[in-house]
Design a protein around this motif. Structure first.
Motif, PDB file in Angstrom:
ATOM      1  N   ALA A 138       0.822  -1.152  -0.054  1.00  0.00           N
ATOM      2  CA  ALA A 138       0.018  -0.134  -0.126  1.00  0.00           C
ATOM      3  C   ALA A 138       0.957   1.320   0.123  1.00  0.00           C
ATOM      4  O   ALA A 138       0.385   2.271  -0.815  1.00  0.00           O
ATOM      5  CB  ALA A 138      -1.028  -0.032   1.181  1.00  0.00           C
ATOM      6  N   ALA A 139       1.936   1.254   0.741  1.00  0.00           N
ATOM      7  CA  ALA A 139       3.005   2.507   0.800  1.00  0.00           C
ATOM      8  C   ALA A 139       3.680   2.628  -0.738  1.00  0.00           C
ATOM      9  O   ALA A 139       3.576   3.835  -1.098  1.00  0.00           O
ATOM     10  CB  ALA A 139       3.931   2.119   1.877  1.00  0.00           C
ATOM     11  N   ARG A 140       3.972   1.421  -1.317  1.00  0.00           N
ATOM     12  CA  ARG A 140       4.263   1.636  -2.681  1.00  0.00           C
ATOM     13  C   ARG A 140       3.239   2.414  -3.581  1.00  0.00           C
ATOM     14  O   ARG A 140       3.445   3.226  -4.555  1.00  0.00           O
ATOM     15  CB  ARG A 140       4.676   0.252  -3.239  1.00  0.00           C
ATOM     16  CG  ARG A 140       5.412   0.141  -4.439  1.00  0.00           C
ATOM     17  CD  ARG A 140       5.941  -1.265  -4.951  1.00  0.00           C
ATOM     18  NE  ARG A 140       6.876  -1.468  -3.910  1.00  0.00           N
ATOM     19  CZ  ARG A 140       6.696  -2.551  -3.071  1.00  0.00           C
ATOM     20  NH1 ARG A 140       5.618  -3.039  -2.970  1.00  0.00           N
ATOM     21  NH2 ARG A 140       7.774  -2.956  -2.424  1.00  0.00           N
ATOM     22  N   GLU A 141       1.966   1.769  -3.424  1.00  0.00           N
ATOM     23  CA  GLU A 141       0.935   2.536  -4.063  1.00  0.00           C
ATOM     24  C   GLU A 141       0.834   3.883  -3.956  1.00  0.00           C
ATOM     25  O   GLU A 141       0.293   4.588  -4.944  1.00  0.00           O
ATOM     26  CB  GLU A 141      -0.424   1.637  -3.955  1.00  0.00           C
ATOM     27  CG  GLU A 141      -0.516   0.173  -4.429  1.00  0.00           C
ATOM     28  CD  GLU A 141      -1.856  -0.134  -4.109  1.00  0.00           C
ATOM     29  OE1 GLU A 141      -2.937   0.205  -4.652  1.00  0.00           O
ATOM     30  OE2 GLU A 141      -1.917  -1.408  -3.583  1.00  0.00           O
ATOM     31  N   ALA A 142       1.023   4.209  -2.722  1.00  0.00           N
ATOM     32  CA  ALA A 142       0.759   5.629  -2.417  1.00  0.00           C
ATOM     33  C   ALA A 142       2.046   6.453  -2.711  1.00  0.00           C
ATOM     34  O   ALA A 142       1.923   7.719  -2.748  1.00  0.00           O
ATOM     35  CB  ALA A 142       0.691   5.819  -0.860  1.00  0.00           C
ATOM     36  N   VAL A 188       5.901   9.950   1.766  1.00  0.00           N
ATOM     37  CA  VAL A 188       5.313   9.964   0.465  1.00  0.00           C
ATOM     38  C   VAL A 188       5.647  11.374  -0.193  1.00  0.00           C
ATOM     39  O   VAL A 188       5.313  12.401   0.427  1.00  0.00           O
ATOM     40  CB  VAL A 188       3.774   9.838   0.400  1.00  0.00           C
ATOM     41  CG1 VAL A 188       3.018  10.126  -1.008  1.00  0.00           C
ATOM     42  CG2 VAL A 188       3.779   8.372   1.024  1.00  0.00           C
ATOM     43  N   PRO A 189       6.372  11.790  -1.200  1.00  0.00           N
ATOM     44  CA  PRO A 189       6.555  12.757  -1.852  1.00  0.00           C
ATOM     45  C   PRO A 189       5.381  13.870  -2.002  1.00  0.00           C
ATOM     46  O   PRO A 189       4.174  13.172  -2.252  1.00  0.00           O
ATOM     47  CB  PRO A 189       7.226  12.603  -3.132  1.00  0.00           C
ATOM     48  CG  PRO A 189       7.739  11.138  -3.044  1.00  0.00           C
ATOM     49  CD  PRO A 189       6.715  10.534  -2.204  1.00  0.00           C
ATOM     50  N   ALA A 190       5.362  14.992  -2.021  1.00  0.00           N
ATOM     51  CA  ALA A 190       4.103  15.769  -1.987  1.00  0.00           C
ATOM     52  C   ALA A 190       3.299  15.515  -3.278  1.00  0.00           C
ATOM     53  O   ALA A 190       2.057  15.588  -3.180  1.00  0.00           O
ATOM     54  CB  ALA A 190       4.425  17.362  -1.872  1.00  0.00           C
ATOM     55  N   ALA A 191       4.131  15.540  -4.582  1.00  0.00           N
ATOM     56  CA  ALA A 191       3.354  15.061  -5.685  1.00  0.00           C
ATOM     57  C   ALA A 191       2.457  14.004  -5.515  1.00  0.00           C
ATOM     58  O   ALA A 191       1.461  13.775  -6.350  1.00  0.00           O
ATOM     59  CB  ALA A 191       4.168  15.116  -6.884  1.00  0.00           C
ATOM     60  N   ALA A 192       3.092  12.813  -5.068  1.00  0.00           N
ATOM     61  CA  ALA A 192       2.400  11.556  -5.018  1.00  0.00           C
ATOM     62  C   ALA A 192       1.292  11.702  -3.761  1.00  0.00           C
ATOM     63  O   ALA A 192       0.363  10.858  -3.866  1.00  0.00           O
ATOM     64  CB  ALA A 192       3.167  10.677  -4.402  1.00  0.00           C
ATOM     65  N   GLY A 193       1.273  12.527  -3.023  1.00  0.00           N
ATOM     66  CA  GLY A 193       0.509  12.594  -1.721  1.00  0.00           C
ATOM     67  C   GLY A 193      -0.757  13.649  -1.700  1.00  0.00           C
ATOM     68  O   GLY A 193      -1.059  14.114  -0.692  1.00  0.00           O
TER      69      GLY A 193
END
Length: 198
Positions: A138-142, A188-193
């Motif tokens: 799930a962390a990878r997906e995030a 999680v980088p801001a763009a991904a989060g």
């Protein structure tokens, strides 16, 4: 019918005996622990003779292992297999534990058994590793930079909250969820989060 074929109340108890034994073990092991639950008590709760219990399970060790094996075979599917949640929400949903929920049965069994070679201890290890893997997925997906590290951190936080809740008799999961949110947001980088709604 011989006395050995009769259940505790004198009537046949063969049909569904295995499931009744497992059901009784789930209730009794969680309520009072593995070591404090004897086979006599288990058989009485399941309404089976000891002979029947030992026909289905070679002994208490085998029963404990089966109890853990069947407890959550899909590894928190109610959390990780929810398509209605974003990956971040799934990570945080793992911390949505009802107040008063019993201690994780895998932790309880490992603590009580004191035997790393016991088959139930192996199931506990396998399950705990599987939880960390599901968290890492799930962390990878995030979009986490190091999903395995975040998965391990969250797994440790979950287990710590479970133990602390039990020891202090106070719900530690809300605090653990707040810490988890910080860990996730930092990983999680801001763009991904962009889904940081919680």
């Amino acid at each position: 019918m011989t006395e050995l074929e009769k259940g505790p109340t004198g009537s046949r108890r063969g049909r569904g005996a295995r499931e009744r034994i497992l059901g009784a073990s789930q209730r009794l092991f969680r309520e009072q622990g593995i070591n404090r639950t004897g086979m006599d008590q288990l058989c009485a709760a399941a309404e089976v003779s000891k002979r029947t219990a030992y026909q289905h399970f070679g002994g208490k060790d085998e029963l404990v292992a089966e109890y853990l094996r069947r407890f959550d075979p899909s590894v928190l599917s109610g959390v990780f297999d929810r398509p209605d949640l974003t990956p971040r929400e799934r990570l945080l949903a793992a911390f949505d534990v009802e107040p008063g929920a019993p201690l994780c049965p895998y932790i309880a069994a490992a603590v009580e058994l004191h035997d790393p070679e016991h088959s139930a201890s192996q199931y506990a290890r396998d399950y705990k590793k599987a939880v960390a893997v599901r968290l890492a997925d799930a962390a990878r997906e995030a979009g986490a930079a190091d999903p395995e590290q975040l998965g391990e951190q969250l797994a440790l936080l979950l287990d710590g909250a479970a133990a602390r809740t039990r020891v202090l008799n106070a719900d530690a999961f809300p605090t653990a969820a707040a810490i988890a949110a910080v860990l996730i947001d930092n990983a999680v980088p801001a763009a991904a989060g962009d889904d940081r709604r919680r």
